[in-house]
Motif scaffolding. Structure first.
Motif, PDB file in Angstrom:
ATOM      1  N   HIS A 246      81.395   8.085 -63.867  1.00  0.00           N
ATOM      2  CA  HIS A 246      82.158   9.255 -63.448  1.00  0.00           C
ATOM      3  C   HIS A 246      81.537  10.555 -63.947  1.00  0.00           C
ATOM      4  O   HIS A 246      81.608  11.578 -63.267  1.00  0.00           O
ATOM      5  CB  HIS A 246      83.600   9.169 -63.953  1.00  0.00           C
ATOM      6  CG  HIS A 246      84.414   8.137 -63.256  1.00  0.00           C
ATOM      7  ND1 HIS A 246      85.794   8.059 -63.364  1.00  0.00           N
ATOM      8  CD2 HIS A 246      84.066   7.121 -62.433  1.00  0.00           C
ATOM      9  CE1 HIS A 246      86.247   7.046 -62.635  1.00  0.00           C
ATOM     10  NE2 HIS A 246      85.215   6.467 -62.077  1.00  0.00           N
ATOM     11  N   GLU A 247      80.966  10.522 -65.166  1.00  0.00           N
ATOM     12  CA  GLU A 247      80.395  11.731 -65.752  1.00  0.00           C
ATOM     13  C   GLU A 247      79.026  11.416 -66.339  1.00  0.00           C
ATOM     14  O   GLU A 247      78.871  10.438 -67.077  1.00  0.00           O
ATOM     15  CB  GLU A 247      81.306  12.286 -66.851  1.00  0.00           C
ATOM     16  CG  GLU A 247      82.669  12.742 -66.361  1.00  0.00           C
ATOM     17  CD  GLU A 247      83.558  13.184 -67.508  1.00  0.00           C
ATOM     18  OE1 GLU A 247      83.422  14.350 -67.933  1.00  0.00           O
ATOM     19  OE2 GLU A 247      84.356  12.365 -67.989  1.00  0.00           O
ATOM     20  N   LEU A 248      78.040  12.279 -66.039  1.00  0.00           N
ATOM     21  CA  LEU A 248      76.693  12.124 -66.556  1.00  0.00           C
ATOM     22  C   LEU A 248      76.183  13.483 -67.025  1.00  0.00           C
ATOM     23  O   LEU A 248      76.150  14.442 -66.260  1.00  0.00           O
ATOM     24  CB  LEU A 248      75.748  11.579 -65.478  1.00  0.00           C
ATOM     25  CG  LEU A 248      74.263  11.495 -65.866  1.00  0.00           C
ATOM     26  CD1 LEU A 248      74.056  10.534 -67.027  1.00  0.00           C
ATOM     27  CD2 LEU A 248      73.414  11.077 -64.667  1.00  0.00           C
ATOM     28  N   ASP A 249      75.806  13.561 -68.307  1.00  0.00           N
ATOM     29  CA  ASP A 249      75.257  14.793 -68.862  1.00  0.00           C
ATOM     30  C   ASP A 249      73.916  14.477 -69.508  1.00  0.00           C
ATOM     31  O   ASP A 249      73.835  13.809 -70.538  1.00  0.00           O
ATOM     32  CB  ASP A 249      76.209  15.375 -69.908  1.00  0.00           C
ATOM     33  CG  ASP A 249      75.768  16.768 -70.374  1.00  0.00           C
ATOM     34  OD1 ASP A 249      74.627  17.158 -70.073  1.00  0.00           O
ATOM     35  OD2 ASP A 249      76.569  17.458 -71.027  1.00  0.00           O
ATOM     36  N   MET A 250      72.838  14.962 -68.863  1.00  0.00           N
ATOM     37  CA  MET A 250      71.490  14.851 -69.418  1.00  0.00           C
ATOM     38  C   MET A 250      70.853  16.232 -69.490  1.00  0.00           C
ATOM     39  O   MET A 250      69.670  16.413 -69.237  1.00  0.00           O
ATOM     40  CB  MET A 250      70.632  13.916 -68.562  1.00  0.00           C
ATOM     41  CG  MET A 250      71.018  12.457 -68.657  1.00  0.00           C
ATOM     42  SD  MET A 250      69.855  11.402 -67.760  1.00  0.00           S
ATOM     43  CE  MET A 250      70.507   9.771 -68.130  1.00  0.00           C
TER      44      MET A 250
END
Length: 715
Positions: A246-250
């Motif tokens: 649902h959430e991806l932070d790179m």
């Protein structure tokens, strides 16, 4: 009716335990709290309680914990357990936030290794507690023994360790952001088959190597936060199997290449953060991507993306936040962005967009940031009719036309930034009435606005920055602005303001003002001494504004600023010598280099500065003889105090014949060596205009004054 019997558990040997509780009759109503202290044998050592009028159970539960913490500190217990039946302080309601912050101030030091004895523990949350740390090897011991652990949350705990190989196979949540982790993340973490949330953000010394094959957690993982860890390179194909994500932070991971195809297939993705990387290429894939229908947040900011935004995008109708700022995008802003039905936050600043700002179809905007583009045309009416809009940032474009009076309908507006455009006409005289009285920033600098300063601004009691400079306003000095209780920065420079600057007699005018620029106008008469004497905020030194500070050496190129009247570099950490090139500043009236670490002698060439009226070299490491003659004969001891190596008048230490003054040639040679070998101030920053550093004119065009200090601008 079911009854569950709960038995009080003894603390470990050598430990004490506080039990706390609170209750409220009516909630809110008459309330009370209490706590008691028992040792490892169960004996009560202390108990305390109190009554509070008309409050809630939430408050008294938290108050009980706080008072127990205070008693523990006073009693100097080291091995302490606090036990409460309240979980209210996990998600903190606003009404107890200050109490919770005070509780946190008591919780610091090492997390005891004995916590690893709780072998049946399912949930361990020690998050958001600044000052806590794990001792050497305790992290490995913790994970080795807690084999039943489902959730581990150690946000902000200083671990300063590598991540061990042993993990509970039951883990669903692993939250280790801001923990000073280092080394390489074991690949086994990605293969925890029950893992739903993994957050390792803000651990820049941690290297994460994403598996190139399918992960065991691919089907279960819903949150993956790797912001500001060391990944580098490209995102592998294995990420395409994250079907539940649902959430991806790179963000801030030094990733490169085009936006990776494996991310196009994330059908459940709601938040995608890839800002502050080195992604390049174009956004054409948005036109045929149909997988991101659930996407609400899209952040590709601060990359190197090029080309236009595709015009035929239809799969992003749920977007609430779109951030493509600080790229190299061009062309017009496509219509589908203005048609997004639920858009709250739009960041497209620092690109090369052109064309008009179209009418927004939604009524949900909170912030619009289109700064530093080449946008043209008028302000769209729909932008000025947003019921929840707080921030408008449209500076440094070519927007033309007038500011419509409908802007006064923006009931929630906090910041209005229209700097450096081609706006004309008058400033709406309704601006600042009750509908816009929450304004903190009004910045209309560098337009073609005419007329008067709107008297309605007197209603903006929260206003901190008012910049109407470089326009064509025709008015007398609006001394009523002095009644604004929070105004810190006022710029009316380069207008057609005229007449005397009158003093109203109010001894509390401009109570918070720190910067005022009235230069390049047609004012007449004298500056009222009584007004300047009442600028109370300018009489105080705010220690919180002292950082960051300039360091390095003063470059000799500053001597090229021959029109300078005032040079103030005080209260920094500058080193090296005073450049002899300052002798070129022939109209310099004030020189302040105090409170630095400047060494060497005072260049005798400075005696040629015949306009110099103010000199402050105090609190440095200067040595040698003070120059004689001309203006230097007029300065007092205070100009040199705090320099134990200085001699000569007006100081009591005489400059005898044995004292060898530093020659101009030696000074010039030392300056050249310093400039070659040492860091210097970036003087390009002096020319930036409003920002971290600013050069101010406070008199006529010929009077240039330079103050180098740091201050915080407002959003």
């Amino acid at each position: 009716m079911k009854v569950k019997k709960v038995l009080w558990e003894f603390p470990p040997e050598g430990w004490v335990k506080y039990n706390t509780d609170g209750a409220s009759r009516g909630n809110p109503g008459l309330s009370s709290y209490a706590f008691c202290l028992r040792d490892d044998r169960g004996d009560i050592h202390y108990a305390e309680g109190a009554t509070l009028e008309n409050t809630t159970r939430t408050v008294v539960e938290t108050k009980a914990i706080l008072e127990a913490c205070k008693h523990s500190k006073k009693s100097q217990y080291n091995n302490v357990i606090f036990q409460t039946d309240s979980m209210l302080t996990w998600v903190v309601p606003w009404l107890i936030s200050e109490i919770v912050d005070e509780i946190k101030s008591f919780i610091q030091g090492l997390i005891p290794s004995e916590i690893s004895h709780l072998s049946k523990l399912h949930v361990l949350r020690i998050s958001d507690q600044y000052g806590l740390s794990l001792g050497p090897y305790n992290f490995e011991l913790l994970l080795k023994n807690l084999t039943q652990l489902r959730e581990l949350n150690l946000y902000y705990v200083n671990i300063s360790s590598t991540i061990p190989l042993n993990f509970s196979s039951y883990l669903t949540n692993l939250e280790l952001a801001y923990t000073e982790l280092r080394g390489v993340l074991p690949e086994r973490v990605f293969h925890l088959s029950n893992l739903e949330s993994l957050d390792l953000s803000e651990n820049p010394q941690l290297t994460v190597r994403i598996p190139t094959t399918k992960w065991n957690s691919s089907a279960s993982l819903m949150r993956l936060f790797l912001y500001s860890v060391n990944i580098s390179g490209r995102i592998p194909e294995s990420c395409s199997h994250l079907t539940s994500l649902h959430e991806l932070d790179m963000g801030y991971c030094n990733l490169s290449g085009p936006i990776p195809k494996p991310l196009w297939n994330l059908t459940q993705i709601e938040g995608l953060f890839l800002g502050y990387n080195n992604f390049d290429g174009r956004l054409e894939f948005l036109s045929f991507n149909r997988s991101w229908r659930q996407l609400e947040i899209l952040d590709f900011s601060s990359n190197s993306l090029t080309g236009p935004i595709p015009s035929n995008v239809s799969g992003l109708q749920n977007l609430r936040l779109l951030d493509l700022s600080s790229n190299h995008l061009n062309g017009t802003i496509p219509s589908w962005i203005f048609s997004l039905p639920s858009l709250n936050l739009l960041y497209l600043s620092d690109n090369h967009f052109s064309g008009k700002i179209k009418e927004f179809k939604c009524k949900t905007l909170y912030l619009v940031d289109l700064r530093q583009n080449q946008l043209q045309g008028p302000l769209p009416n729909s932008l000025l009719n947003q019921p929840h809009l707080k921030f408008i940032h449209l500076s440094h474009n070519n927007i033309s036309g007038q500011i419509a009076s409908t802007i006064c309908n923006l009931k929630t507006l906090i910041a209005l930034d229209l700097v450096s455009n081609n706006l004309e006409g008058t400033i709406p005289q309704c601006l600042g009435e009750k509908t816009t009285s929450y304004l903190k920033v009004i910045s209309l600098h560098g337009n073609k606005l005419t007329g008067k300063v709107p008297p309605s601004l007197i209603n903006c009691e929260y206003l901190r920055l008012l910049d109407l400079g470089n326009n064509q306003l025709n008015d007398t000095f609006p001394n009523w602005l002095g009644d604004l209780p929070n105004l810190k920065i006022l710029s009316l420079r380069s207008n057609k303001l005229h007449g005397p600057i009158k003093y109203s007699g109010n001894t509390n005018l401009f109570p918070q003002l720190q910067i005022m620029d009235l230069s390049s106008n047609g004012f007449s008469g004298n500056l009222p001494e009584s007004l300047l004497g009442n600028l109370q905020a300018m009489k105080k030194i705010d220690e919180s504004t002292r950082t960051p500070q300039f360091e390095g050496h003063i470059p000799s190129i500053v001597g090229d600023l021959i029109g300078l009247r005032t040079l103030n570099l005080s209260h920094n950490v500058l080193e090296g010598h005073i450049p002899a090139s300052l002798q070129n500043l022939s109209v310099l009236e004030s020189l302040d280099l105090s409170s630095n670490k400047i060494s060497g002698g005072i260049p005798p060439q400075l005696a040629s500065l015949t306009f110099l009226e103010v000199l402050n070299l105090s609190h440095n490491h200067l040595v040698g003889c003070i120059p004689k003659g001309k203006q230097f004969d007029t300065f007092e001891n205070t100009s040199y105090q705090g320099n134990d190596g200085l001699r000569g008048l007006p100081l009591s230490k005489h400059c005898g014949g044995d004292d060898q003054a530093t020659t101009p040639a030696e000074l010039d040679q030392e300056e050249e060596e310093e400039e070659e070998d040492s860091p210097m101030i970036s003087w390009q920053a002096v020319l930036m205009g409003y920002g971290c550093i600013q050069a101010y004119r406070v008199a006529g065009d010929a009077d240039i004054n330079l103050y180098l200090s740091w201050f915080v601008m407002f959003p």
